[in-house]
Design a protein around this motif. Sequence first.
Motif, PDB file in Angstrom:
ATOM      1  N   ARG A 291      47.309  51.114 -10.838  1.00 17.75           N
ATOM      2  CA  ARG A 291      46.616  49.955 -10.254  1.00 17.75           C
ATOM      3  C   ARG A 291      46.493  50.089  -8.728  1.00 17.75           C
ATOM      4  NH1 ARG A 291      44.812  46.062 -13.851  1.00 17.75           N
ATOM      5  NH2 ARG A 291      45.736  44.299 -12.736  1.00 17.75           N
ATOM      6  N   GLY A 292      46.526  51.321  -8.249  1.00 20.12           N
ATOM      7  CA  GLY A 292      46.561  51.546  -6.803  1.00 20.12           C
ATOM      8  C   GLY A 292      45.412  50.889  -6.051  1.00 20.12           C
ATOM      9  N   VAL A 293      44.195  51.058  -6.565  1.00 23.45           N
ATOM     10  CA  VAL A 293      43.030  50.520  -5.852  1.00 23.45           C
ATOM     11  C   VAL A 293      43.091  48.993  -5.838  1.00 23.45           C
ATOM     12  CG1 VAL A 293      40.518  50.322  -5.894  1.00 23.45           C
ATOM     13  CG2 VAL A 293      41.587  52.544  -6.245  1.00 23.45           C
ATOM     14  N   ARG A 294      43.430  48.423  -6.994  1.00 22.16           N
ATOM     15  CA  ARG A 294      43.528  46.954  -7.073  1.00 22.16           C
ATOM     16  C   ARG A 294      44.574  46.431  -6.081  1.00 22.16           C
ATOM     17  NH1 ARG A 294      42.187  42.715 -10.431  1.00 22.16           N
ATOM     18  NH2 ARG A 294      40.728  44.088 -11.466  1.00 22.16           N
ATOM     19  N   THR A 295      45.694  47.148  -5.964  1.00 26.40           N
ATOM     20  CA  THR A 295      46.777  46.689  -5.083  1.00 26.40           C
ATOM     21  C   THR A 295      46.319  46.623  -3.631  1.00 26.40           C
ATOM     22  OG1 THR A 295      48.368  47.682  -6.594  1.00 26.40           O
ATOM     23  CG2 THR A 295      49.172  47.148  -4.391  1.00 26.40           C
ATOM     24  N   ILE A 296      45.482  47.570  -3.215  1.00 27.31           N
ATOM     25  CA  ILE A 296      45.102  47.584  -1.785  1.00 27.31           C
ATOM     26  C   ILE A 296      43.864  46.746  -1.482  1.00 27.31           C
ATOM     27  CG2 ILE A 296      46.169  49.841  -1.318  1.00 27.31           C
ATOM     28  CD1 ILE A 296      43.306  51.020  -1.342  1.00 27.31           C
ATOM     29  N   LEU A 297      43.273  46.157  -2.512  1.00 24.70           N
ATOM     30  CA  LEU A 297      41.996  45.458  -2.304  1.00 24.70           C
ATOM     31  C   LEU A 297      42.075  44.301  -1.299  1.00 24.70           C
ATOM     32  CD1 LEU A 297      39.734  46.770  -3.789  1.00 24.70           C
ATOM     33  CD2 LEU A 297      39.724  44.909  -5.447  1.00 24.70           C
ATOM     34  N   GLN A 298      43.102  43.449  -1.442  1.00 27.35           N
ATOM     35  CA  GLN A 298      43.228  42.301  -0.535  1.00 27.35           C
ATOM     36  C   GLN A 298      43.488  42.767   0.888  1.00 27.35           C
ATOM     37  OE1 GLN A 298      42.499  39.196  -1.217  1.00 27.35           O
ATOM     38  NE2 GLN A 298      41.997  39.994  -3.248  1.00 27.35           N
ATOM     39  N   MET A 299      44.274  43.847   0.984  1.00 29.61           N
ATOM     40  CA  MET A 299      44.589  44.414   2.299  1.00 29.61           C
ATOM     41  C   MET A 299      43.300  44.856   3.008  1.00 29.61           C
ATOM     42  SD  MET A 299      47.003  47.715   2.839  1.00 29.61           S
ATOM     43  CE  MET A 299      45.998  49.072   2.300  1.00 29.61           C
ATOM     44  N   VAL A 300      42.439  45.484   2.247  1.00 32.44           N
ATOM     45  CA  VAL A 300      41.215  46.028   2.840  1.00 32.44           C
ATOM     46  C   VAL A 300      40.298  44.905   3.329  1.00 32.44           C
ATOM     47  CG1 VAL A 300      39.159  47.361   2.267  1.00 32.44           C
ATOM     48  CG2 VAL A 300      41.375  48.195   1.577  1.00 32.44           C
ATOM     49  N   GLN A 301      40.285  43.778   2.631  1.00 36.83           N
ATOM     50  CA  GLN A 301      39.488  42.650   3.116  1.00 36.83           C
ATOM     51  C   GLN A 301      39.947  42.248   4.526  1.00 36.83           C
ATOM     52  OE1 GLN A 301      36.688  42.291   1.468  1.00 36.83           O
ATOM     53  NE2 GLN A 301      36.873  40.154   0.905  1.00 36.83           N
ATOM     54  N   LEU A 302      41.257  42.241   4.728  1.00 37.83           N
ATOM     55  CA  LEU A 302      41.786  41.814   6.033  1.00 37.83           C
ATOM     56  C   LEU A 302      41.490  42.837   7.127  1.00 37.83           C
ATOM     57  CD1 LEU A 302      45.222  40.333   4.911  1.00 37.83           C
ATOM     58  CD2 LEU A 302      43.175  39.081   5.598  1.00 37.83           C
ATOM     59  N   THR A 303      41.587  44.128   6.805  1.00 39.41           N
ATOM     60  CA  THR A 303      41.283  45.118   7.849  1.00 39.41           C
ATOM     61  C   THR A 303      39.794  45.061   8.200  1.00 39.41           C
ATOM     62  OG1 THR A 303      40.998  46.876   6.218  1.00 39.41           O
ATOM     63  CG2 THR A 303      43.160  46.712   7.234  1.00 39.41           C
ATOM     64  N   ARG A 304      38.975  44.757   7.207  1.00 38.88           N
ATOM     65  CA  ARG A 304      37.527  44.671   7.487  1.00 38.88           C
ATOM     66  C   ARG A 304      37.208  43.476   8.393  1.00 38.88           C
ATOM     67  NH1 ARG A 304      35.577  46.582   1.404  1.00 38.88           N
ATOM     68  NH2 ARG A 304      36.148  48.749   1.802  1.00 38.88           N
ATOM     69  N   LEU A 305      37.889  42.380   8.152  1.00 35.60           N
ATOM     70  CA  LEU A 305      37.705  41.226   9.038  1.00 35.60           C
ATOM     71  C   LEU A 305      38.065  41.630  10.472  1.00 35.60           C
ATOM     72  CD1 LEU A 305      37.344  38.186   9.719  1.00 35.60           C
ATOM     73  CD2 LEU A 305      39.702  37.831   9.012  1.00 35.60           C
ATOM     74  N   ASP A 306      39.161  42.351  10.626  1.00 35.81           N
ATOM     75  CA  ASP A 306      39.575  42.751  11.978  1.00 35.81           C
ATOM     76  C   ASP A 306      38.576  43.709  12.626  1.00 35.81           C
ATOM     77  OD1 ASP A 306      41.759  41.134  11.880  1.00 35.81           O
ATOM     78  OD2 ASP A 306      43.270  42.716  11.983  1.00 35.81           O
TER      79      ASP A 306
END
Length: 547
Positions: A291-306
């Motif tokens: 589930r690696g990709v799913r696990t990092i999905l929320q994280m990636v939303q935040l880095t994109r906002l930044d």
Amino acid sequence: MAIAGRFDTHEVTNQSPPFADIDLFALDAPLQEAVRANGAAQEAKALSAFGQRWGTAEMFELARRANAHPPELEAFDPHGVRRDFVEFHPAYHLFMAESFAARLQASTWRPDGNAAPPPAQVARAARFYMAAQVETGHLCPITMTRAGVAALAAEPELTTVLMAKIAARDYDPAFRPWPEKKSITLGMGMTEKQGGTDVRRNTTRAVPAADGYAITGHKWFMSAPMSDAFLVLAQAPGGLTSFLMPRFRPDGSLNGLRLQRLKDKLGNRSNASSEVEFTDAYALRVGEEGRGVRTILQMVQLTRLDCALASTGFMRMALAQAVQHCRYRSVFQRHLYDQPMMRAVLSDLALEVEGAVALVMRLARAFDQAASDPREAAYARLVTPAAKYWICKTAPSFIYEAMECLGGNGYVEESVLPRLYREAPVNAIWEGSGNVMCLDVLRALRRDEEAADFFAQLARQSASWLGDAGDLFAPMNDFESEAKARITVGKLATLAAASAFDATAPHAVTEAFARTRLARQHAALYGADEIEAPTGDALLQRALPEG
Ligand SMILES: Cc1cc2nc3c(=O)[nH]c(=O)nc-3n(C[C@H](O)[C@H](O)[C@H](O)COP(=O)(O)OP(=O)(O)OC[C@H]3O[C@@H](n4cnc5c(N)ncnc54)[C@H](O)[C@@H]3O)c2cc1C
């Protein structure tokens, strides 16, 4: 007051004073309005204190130094023993300490790793945007640390232990095992030589070991390599999985992260980005195997906002420098600021920044409210990749145009412009490059009914700025066409921006934005679109008040 100084052969005149010792918040009307409109009015005083601190001449000088002296890799000690240590300039550490003191790495989280209540996101977004105007290389580990918490959510116990260190106000740069430190930072290792976007092609392997996993392989880009632990992706027996890999093993010995070299980058020079080999590196699993990709999905939303916030900050600083210079510089007996063509350029630049500021701050509010309001969650899903795409891809050409407003002085290293210009492209490239963002938006529009409804509602709202929009938005409804995705996503981002500042800016500003960026394709060059004189005047006052 313009600078006038004596030289041996002449007096130095007709130059602008430095843009320093200012309040980055108080001078920025669109930011103040966006903060108010998005529920963080009570933060104004604290934001002004932050803006004053980061706007000092001292901070600008530290930023110059941090970037003039890039980090260096010390792979070995004098005896040939591996150190895998990166030495940063003291100025970089001072920025880290400032950002930690303001809790840019953690203020949107509670101590247990759950989301802090509103307006935590909006308040942090305003600070992050101001910090990016001054020094952005150090913001890479700040961003990764705060976003990494979202991935750790899959392991609540581990999160609680780590949060005590992540949320601290005291930055601790010591190269020691994380349990011994006052505070820690997190990095990320996803990209490998054969694939960055396509992380499913990762070849790095993870083998279950007694107390965790042993990881062997490489990462082609791993920034902030002095972070205390990294979220990495590797192929476990059950498929691609997320792991947390600390710099030291539990017994206190150096973990198997072998830094090969540091990248020689176009910009982002105060920050280190490494190539690294993992040799049986110790790591803990984060989330289930496969589930690696799913696990990092929320994280990636935040880095994109930044990324979108930082690029908006770059544009704001470039605009402020341009307006400031033109107010003092005379050419042909007239200030550049009063020359009609320069005014057209400056007001068009100001309009672009207004849209970006309104959009990113509205987006931060969606992050604030996503947990309690599904419509806001849908907004965040749809608009985050669209805003990252539009703003981060706009920034390089925008900064170039602002640079030209300063003439030769803008091209010279002592001005802030060359650094901003070199820095800007990376925000479009990392955390999902432009095309990848557009594909994300298409996916959301196809699959997510709420997102598609929101888009339709925005298109309807546009009638209030443009009259009968007719079939203006027809290309946007082609959610199947990847080839047209940039058209769709560009329109979506500009619509969302217009909608966001309809709630804040004077109507004439919204109308000018809609007319020059929605009713038709914005001219390829700034200043080639007509903005009525009173609106242009208002935009420039909002960009940087005179006096
Ligand atoms: C300074 C810097 C620091 C970095 N730090 C880190 C880090 O700390 N950790 C980390 O894991 N990574 C890091 N990266 C790597 C970065 O995240 C990747 O470079 C980025 O994700 C793109 O991956 P790639 O380089 O493999 O390019 P590719 O995936 O090969 O993409 C190349 C181009 O193709 C486009 N593209 C991809 N798929 C499609 C498609 N289906 N249709 C159309 N176009 C497509 C992309 O938009 C891109 O423009 C860093 C990069 C830089 C430059």
